[in-house]
Design a protein around this motif. Structure first.
Motif, PDB file in Angstrom:
ATOM      1  N   CYS A 159      -5.057  -0.009   1.826  1.00 37.20           N
ATOM      2  CA  CYS A 159      -6.374  -0.552   1.440  1.00 37.20           C
ATOM      3  C   CYS A 159      -7.224   0.563   0.842  1.00 37.20           C
ATOM      4  N   ALA A 160      -7.850   0.290  -0.303  1.00 41.74           N
ATOM      5  CA  ALA A 160      -8.653   1.316  -0.984  1.00 41.74           C
ATOM      6  C   ALA A 160     -10.078   1.401  -0.448  1.00 41.74           C
ATOM      7  N   ASN A 161     -10.464   0.455   0.401  1.00 42.69           N
ATOM      8  CA  ASN A 161     -11.826   0.467   0.953  1.00 42.69           C
ATOM      9  C   ASN A 161     -11.838   1.274   2.259  1.00 42.69           C
ATOM     10  N   LYS A 162     -12.242   2.527   2.170  1.00 47.33           N
ATOM     11  CA  LYS A 162     -12.216   3.416   3.340  1.00 47.33           C
ATOM     12  C   LYS A 162     -13.256   3.047   4.387  1.00 47.33           C
ATOM     13  N   LYS A 163     -14.305   2.338   3.956  1.00 46.50           N
ATOM     14  CA  LYS A 163     -15.396   2.017   4.883  1.00 46.50           C
ATOM     15  C   LYS A 163     -15.240   0.642   5.532  1.00 46.50           C
ATOM     16  N   MET A 164     -14.107  -0.019   5.279  1.00 42.72           N
ATOM     17  CA  MET A 164     -13.935  -1.375   5.787  1.00 42.72           C
ATOM     18  C   MET A 164     -13.925  -1.388   7.311  1.00 42.72           C
ATOM     19  N   ASN A 196      -7.242  -3.763  -3.334  1.00 42.98           N
ATOM     20  CA  ASN A 196      -6.196  -2.967  -4.010  1.00 42.98           C
ATOM     21  C   ASN A 196      -4.850  -2.979  -3.292  1.00 42.98           C
ATOM     22  N   MET A 197      -4.701  -3.827  -2.262  1.00 37.56           N
ATOM     23  CA  MET A 197      -3.497  -3.760  -1.419  1.00 37.56           C
ATOM     24  C   MET A 197      -2.209  -3.973  -2.206  1.00 37.56           C
ATOM     25  N   VAL A 198      -2.153  -4.991  -3.064  1.00 39.13           N
ATOM     26  CA  VAL A 198      -0.912  -5.267  -3.796  1.00 39.13           C
ATOM     27  C   VAL A 198      -0.581  -4.109  -4.737  1.00 39.13           C
ATOM     28  N   ARG A 199      -1.596  -3.538  -5.351  1.00 36.28           N
ATOM     29  CA  ARG A 199      -1.357  -2.431  -6.285  1.00 36.28           C
ATOM     30  C   ARG A 199      -0.898  -1.165  -5.547  1.00 36.28           C
ATOM     31  N   ILE A 200      -1.400  -0.938  -4.335  1.00 37.98           N
ATOM     32  CA  ILE A 200      -0.961   0.236  -3.556  1.00 37.98           C
ATOM     33  C   ILE A 200       0.446  -0.001  -3.005  1.00 37.98           C
ATOM     34  N   LEU A 201       0.719  -1.218  -2.542  1.00 42.65           N
ATOM     35  CA  LEU A 201       2.082  -1.555  -2.125  1.00 42.65           C
ATOM     36  C   LEU A 201       3.061  -1.327  -3.274  1.00 42.65           C
ATOM     37  N   THR A 202       2.684  -1.797  -4.465  1.00 43.44           N
ATOM     38  CA  THR A 202       3.544  -1.646  -5.642  1.00 43.44           C
ATOM     39  C   THR A 202       3.756  -0.176  -5.972  1.00 43.44           C
ATOM     40  N   GLY A 203       2.670   0.598  -5.987  1.00 42.33           N
ATOM     41  CA  GLY A 203       2.780   2.023  -6.288  1.00 42.33           C
ATOM     42  C   GLY A 203       3.683   2.746  -5.302  1.00 42.33           C
ATOM     43  N   THR A 204       3.577   2.367  -4.028  1.00 43.47           N
ATOM     44  CA  THR A 204       4.399   2.989  -2.987  1.00 43.47           C
ATOM     45  C   THR A 204       5.872   2.626  -3.176  1.00 43.47           C
ATOM     46  N   LEU A 205       6.141   1.362  -3.473  1.00 39.40           N
ATOM     47  CA  LEU A 205       7.525   0.924  -3.696  1.00 39.40           C
ATOM     48  C   LEU A 205       8.106   1.553  -4.960  1.00 39.40           C
ATOM     49  N   PHE A 232       0.618   5.820  -4.966  1.00 41.46           N
ATOM     50  CA  PHE A 232      -0.476   5.662  -5.941  1.00 41.46           C
ATOM     51  C   PHE A 232      -0.843   4.190  -6.117  1.00 41.46           C
ATOM     52  N   THR A 233      -2.002   3.951  -6.669  1.00 44.64           N
ATOM     53  CA  THR A 233      -2.448   2.589  -6.962  1.00 44.64           C
ATOM     54  C   THR A 233      -1.935   2.201  -8.342  1.00 44.64           C
TER      55      THR A 233
END
Length: 248
Positions: A159-164, A196-205, A232-233
């Motif tokens: 998750c890209a939202n650090k303050k969540m 940004n979860m799907v984009r970070i999952l994708t970048g990691t994969l 990466f995102t």
């Protein structure tokens, strides 16, 4: 009398700052739709989307709903929107639904599609709708890594939202890979996705597929609950909201 309408729409997110209207820009999908709805209904009204696609992200079947008192048929409402919408947003269908239907709160699952081009150059006429990675990937390793993401987990690392402050627990039902020539398509289906979860999952994969990470590192990334541990995102142009599922 106010009636509740559901709309299915598609859009090219390239020139927009995402779905959700914002005070500092009028370049959002929600803003474009609500301006037309206000003109149609004669008063400002809110349109609720099933989810907030990010800046630059596309939708093949976004679902939204609004309550309005208009003397138009569903077909006439659809035509009214399409008459005034720019060519990169299109309402595909409008239907009246029960008063308590809410496109976001009633959504059971969503499928996001991410498109990757592994050839050395993106196709010119698809360049806005695919990520030009430009290198081959070990898809079997990516599948192994993806299998560790299935199920209910705390996805704070993705998750890209650090303050969540809300819960980051989500359930991924499946992750499917499809090879289409030099293109790799990845579909993520789950009960909800973080910023940004799907984009970070994708970048990691992708990093797993490049050999930069081992597939079983996914376990450690999940356990870390730390965004800096994930990959990466991936850029927005490869991402599409493909389908939203409801119980009915």
């Amino acid at each position: 009398m106010l009636k509740n309408y559901r709309m299915i729409l598609e859009y090219d997110g390239t020139r927009y700052d995402g779905w959700q209207k914002q005070g500092n820009t009028d370049r959002t999908i929600q803003e474009k739709l609500e301006r037309i709805l206000e003109r149609m209904a004669g008063e400002p009204l809110e349109i609720h989307g099933s989810g907030r696609t990010d800046a630059g992200v596309h939708a093949l079947a976004q679902v939204a709903n609004f309550h309005a008192d208009v003397n138009l048929s569903e077909g006439e409402i659809k035509d009214y929107f399409n008459q005034y919408l720019p060519e990169d947003i299109s309402v595909k269908r409008v239907e009246r639904v029960h008063d308590r239907f809410h496109s976001r709160l009633n959504a059971q699952e969503k499928t996001y599609l991410y498109r990757i081009e592994t050839a050395d150059k993106k196709p010119v006429f698809e360049r806005k709708y695919i990520y030009g990675l430009g290198k081959s990937l070990n898809v079997e390793a990516m599948k192994l890594g993806a299998s560790l993401l299935i199920g209910e987990h705390d996805f704070r690392s993705f998750c890209a939202n650090k303050k969540m402050k809300k819960s980051a627990v989500r359930t991924i039902k499946n992750i499917e890979f499809e090879q289409d020539g030099s293109r790799l398509l990845i579909r993520f289906t789950g009960n909800g996705f973080l910023y940004n979860m799907v984009r970070i999952l994708t970048g990691t994969l992708i990093e797993v597929g490049e050999g930069k990470r081992k597939p079983d590192e996914i376990k450690h990334i999940l356990a870390a609950l730390d965004r800096s541990q994930a990959g990466f995102t991936a850029p927005p142009e490869g991402l599409f909201l493909e389908k939203v599922y409801y119980k009915e």
